[in-house]
Design a protein around this motif. Sequence first.
Motif, mmCIF file in Angstrom:
data_model
loop_
_atom_site.group_PDB
_atom_site.id
_atom_site.type_symbol
_atom_site.label_atom_id
_atom_site.label_comp_id
_atom_site.label_asym_id
_atom_site.label_seq_id
_atom_site.Cartn_x
_atom_site.Cartn_y
_atom_site.Cartn_z
ATOM 1 N N CYS A 11 0.865 -1.176 0.000
ATOM 2 C CA CYS A 11 0.000 0.000 0.000
ATOM 3 C C CYS A 11 0.906 1.231 0.000
ATOM 4 O O CYS A 11 1.825 1.338 0.808
ATOM 5 C CB CYS A 11 -0.887 -0.018 1.242
ATOM 6 S SG CYS A 11 -2.072 1.340 1.285
ATOM 7 N N SER A 12 0.633 2.138 -0.924
ATOM 8 C CA SER A 12 1.426 3.350 -1.053
ATOM 9 C C SER A 12 0.491 4.551 -1.156
ATOM 10 O O SER A 12 -0.525 4.486 -1.846
ATOM 11 C CB SER A 12 2.301 3.253 -2.307
ATOM 12 O OG SER A 12 2.974 4.457 -2.543
ATOM 13 N N ALA A 13 0.836 5.612 -0.476
ATOM 14 C CA ALA A 13 0.034 6.832 -0.536
ATOM 15 C C ALA A 13 0.952 8.032 -0.378
ATOM 16 O O ALA A 13 2.024 7.940 0.209
ATOM 17 C CB ALA A 13 -1.035 6.824 0.547
ATOM 18 N N SER A 14 0.497 9.147 -0.910
ATOM 19 C CA SER A 14 1.263 10.377 -0.832
ATOM 20 C C SER A 14 0.337 11.494 -0.376
ATOM 21 O O SER A 14 -0.828 11.528 -0.775
ATOM 22 C CB SER A 14 1.841 10.715 -2.210
ATOM 23 O OG SER A 14 2.588 11.898 -2.156
ATOM 24 N N GLY A 15 0.845 12.378 0.474
ATOM 25 C CA GLY A 15 0.002 13.466 0.932
ATOM 26 C C GLY A 15 0.790 14.632 1.482
ATOM 27 O O GLY A 15 1.923 14.497 1.905
ATOM 28 N N ASP A 16 0.174 15.783 1.435
ATOM 29 C CA ASP A 16 0.742 16.983 2.019
ATOM 30 C C ASP A 16 -0.395 17.707 2.722
ATOM 31 O O ASP A 16 -1.341 18.132 2.052
ATOM 32 C CB ASP A 16 1.358 17.865 0.934
ATOM 33 C CG ASP A 16 2.113 19.045 1.511
ATOM 34 O OD1 ASP A 16 2.517 18.967 2.692
ATOM 35 O OD2 ASP A 16 2.282 20.043 0.786
ATOM 36 N N PRO A 17 -0.428 17.818 4.010
ATOM 37 C CA PRO A 17 0.644 17.486 4.954
ATOM 38 C C PRO A 17 0.904 15.982 5.001
ATOM 39 O O PRO A 17 0.095 15.188 4.544
ATOM 40 C CB PRO A 17 0.112 18.004 6.294
ATOM 41 C CG PRO A 17 -1.363 18.090 6.137
ATOM 42 C CD PRO A 17 -1.629 18.312 4.679
ATOM 43 N N PRO A 18 2.067 15.594 5.566
ATOM 44 C CA PRO A 18 2.444 14.186 5.644
ATOM 45 C C PRO A 18 1.319 13.345 6.256
ATOM 46 O O PRO A 18 0.541 13.823 7.073
ATOM 47 C CB PRO A 18 3.674 14.188 6.544
ATOM 48 C CG PRO A 18 4.237 15.553 6.390
ATOM 49 C CD PRO A 18 3.050 16.458 6.188
ATOM 50 N N LEU A 19 1.263 12.102 5.830
ATOM 51 C CA LEU A 19 0.165 11.260 6.282
ATOM 52 C C LEU A 19 0.645 10.044 7.051
ATOM 53 O O LEU A 19 1.805 9.687 7.019
ATOM 54 C CB LEU A 19 -0.704 10.833 5.093
ATOM 55 C CG LEU A 19 -0.009 10.212 3.885
ATOM 56 C CD1 LEU A 19 0.301 8.768 4.089
ATOM 57 C CD2 LEU A 19 -0.893 10.397 2.676
ATOM 58 N N SER A 20 -0.305 9.450 7.737
ATOM 59 C CA SER A 20 -0.086 8.164 8.404
ATOM 60 C C SER A 20 -0.738 7.105 7.545
ATOM 61 O O SER A 20 -1.820 7.304 7.001
ATOM 62 C CB SER A 20 -0.746 8.145 9.782
ATOM 63 O OG SER A 20 -0.159 9.096 10.625
ATOM 64 N N LEU A 21 -0.084 5.977 7.407
ATOM 65 C CA LEU A 21 -0.583 4.887 6.581
ATOM 66 C C LEU A 21 -0.548 3.624 7.419
ATOM 67 O O LEU A 21 0.460 3.320 8.061
ATOM 68 C CB LEU A 21 0.323 4.741 5.356
ATOM 69 C CG LEU A 21 -0.090 3.762 4.276
ATOM 70 C CD1 LEU A 21 -1.378 4.218 3.594
ATOM 71 C CD2 LEU A 21 1.022 3.630 3.243
ATOM 72 N N TYR A 22 -1.670 2.910 7.453
ATOM 73 C CA TYR A 22 -1.696 1.666 8.215
ATOM 74 C C TYR A 22 -2.710 0.698 7.627
ATOM 75 O O TYR A 22 -3.601 1.083 6.874
ATOM 76 C CB TYR A 22 -1.973 1.929 9.693
ATOM 77 C CG TYR A 22 -3.251 2.679 9.983
ATOM 78 C CD1 TYR A 22 -4.430 2.001 10.289
ATOM 79 C CD2 TYR A 22 -3.288 4.066 9.963
ATOM 80 C CE1 TYR A 22 -5.600 2.693 10.551
ATOM 81 C CE2 TYR A 22 -4.448 4.760 10.220
ATOM 82 C CZ TYR A 22 -5.602 4.071 10.516
ATOM 83 O OH TYR A 22 -6.770 4.744 10.760
ATOM 84 N N TRP A 23 -2.544 -0.576 7.948
ATOM 85 C CA TRP A 23 -3.433 -1.645 7.503
ATOM 86 C C TRP A 23 -4.395 -2.001 8.618
ATOM 87 O O TRP A 23 -3.986 -2.135 9.771
ATOM 88 C CB TRP A 23 -2.635 -2.903 7.151
ATOM 89 C CG TRP A 23 -1.902 -2.829 5.851
ATOM 90 C CD1 TRP A 23 -0.610 -2.454 5.671
ATOM 91 C CD2 TRP A 23 -2.413 -3.152 4.560
ATOM 92 N NE1 TRP A 23 -0.285 -2.514 4.345
ATOM 93 C CE2 TRP A 23 -1.379 -2.953 3.632
ATOM 94 C CE3 TRP A 23 -3.653 -3.586 4.090
ATOM 95 C CZ2 TRP A 23 -1.538 -3.172 2.274
ATOM 96 C CZ3 TRP A 23 -3.795 -3.819 2.738
ATOM 97 C CH2 TRP A 23 -2.748 -3.609 1.839
ATOM 98 N N ASN A 24 -5.665 -2.180 8.294
ATOM 99 C CA ASN A 24 -6.639 -2.729 9.233
ATOM 100 C C ASN A 24 -6.653 -4.235 8.991
ATOM 101 O O ASN A 24 -7.168 -4.702 7.976
ATOM 102 C CB ASN A 24 -8.024 -2.139 9.008
ATOM 103 C CG ASN A 24 -9.059 -2.725 9.947
ATOM 104 O OD1 ASN A 24 -8.811 -3.699 10.654
ATOM 105 N ND2 ASN A 24 -10.233 -2.150 9.949
ATOM 106 N N THR A 25 -6.079 -4.981 9.911
ATOM 107 C CA THR A 25 -5.941 -6.430 9.757
ATOM 108 C C THR A 25 -6.808 -7.189 10.760
ATOM 109 O O THR A 25 -6.575 -8.366 11.006
ATOM 110 C CB THR A 25 -4.470 -6.842 9.943
ATOM 111 O OG1 THR A 25 -4.040 -6.431 11.243
ATOM 112 C CG2 THR A 25 -3.575 -6.210 8.894
ATOM 113 N N SER A 26 -7.805 -6.526 11.304
ATOM 114 C CA SER A 26 -8.618 -7.155 12.354
ATOM 115 C C SER A 26 -9.346 -8.401 11.872
ATOM 116 O O SER A 26 -9.685 -9.264 12.677
ATOM 117 C CB SER A 26 -9.618 -6.146 12.930
ATOM 118 O OG SER A 26 -10.484 -5.690 11.912
ATOM 119 N N SER A 27 -9.560 -8.537 10.563
ATOM 120 C CA SER A 27 -10.273 -9.707 10.050
ATOM 121 C C SER A 27 -9.346 -10.885 9.744
ATOM 122 O O SER A 27 -9.817 -11.979 9.439
ATOM 123 C CB SER A 27 -11.047 -9.334 8.785
ATOM 124 O OG SER A 27 -10.146 -8.953 7.764
#
Length: 114
Positions: A11-27
């Motif tokens: 998973c890749s993302a770009s943002g300004d302001p800087p972003l947080s990226l995470y996976w929801n793996t609860s399933s």
Amino acid sequence: MNESQSADLICSASGDPPLSLYWNTSSLVSNHSVGDLELLGLIDYDNGSSEMLRPQNFDPNNTVQILTIYASSGADNGFVSCIAENEAGQEIAEASLEIHGEYIMPLMHYFHPK
């Protein structure tokens, strides 16, 4: 993929302001881990080849997270989500997991009358 196989989801993302990226793996039922691109670095493909993923190939504003699923289970069928968020908002991308059970050849017994 087939049950008991492993997989890497990127998973890749770009943002300004800087972003947080995470996976929801609860399933997920199977063992799994999430890591930064810099920590993993090398992706192996089913055909035996490997490809080095270099951070400099990506925009410096990009954030990359890799979800690794180890020995997948049919119970993992469904969706996992990658979430990117910053002060401007949140975006969610879903990946569908379709894990097929291992094929087991049935034993056949033949009875012959005497």
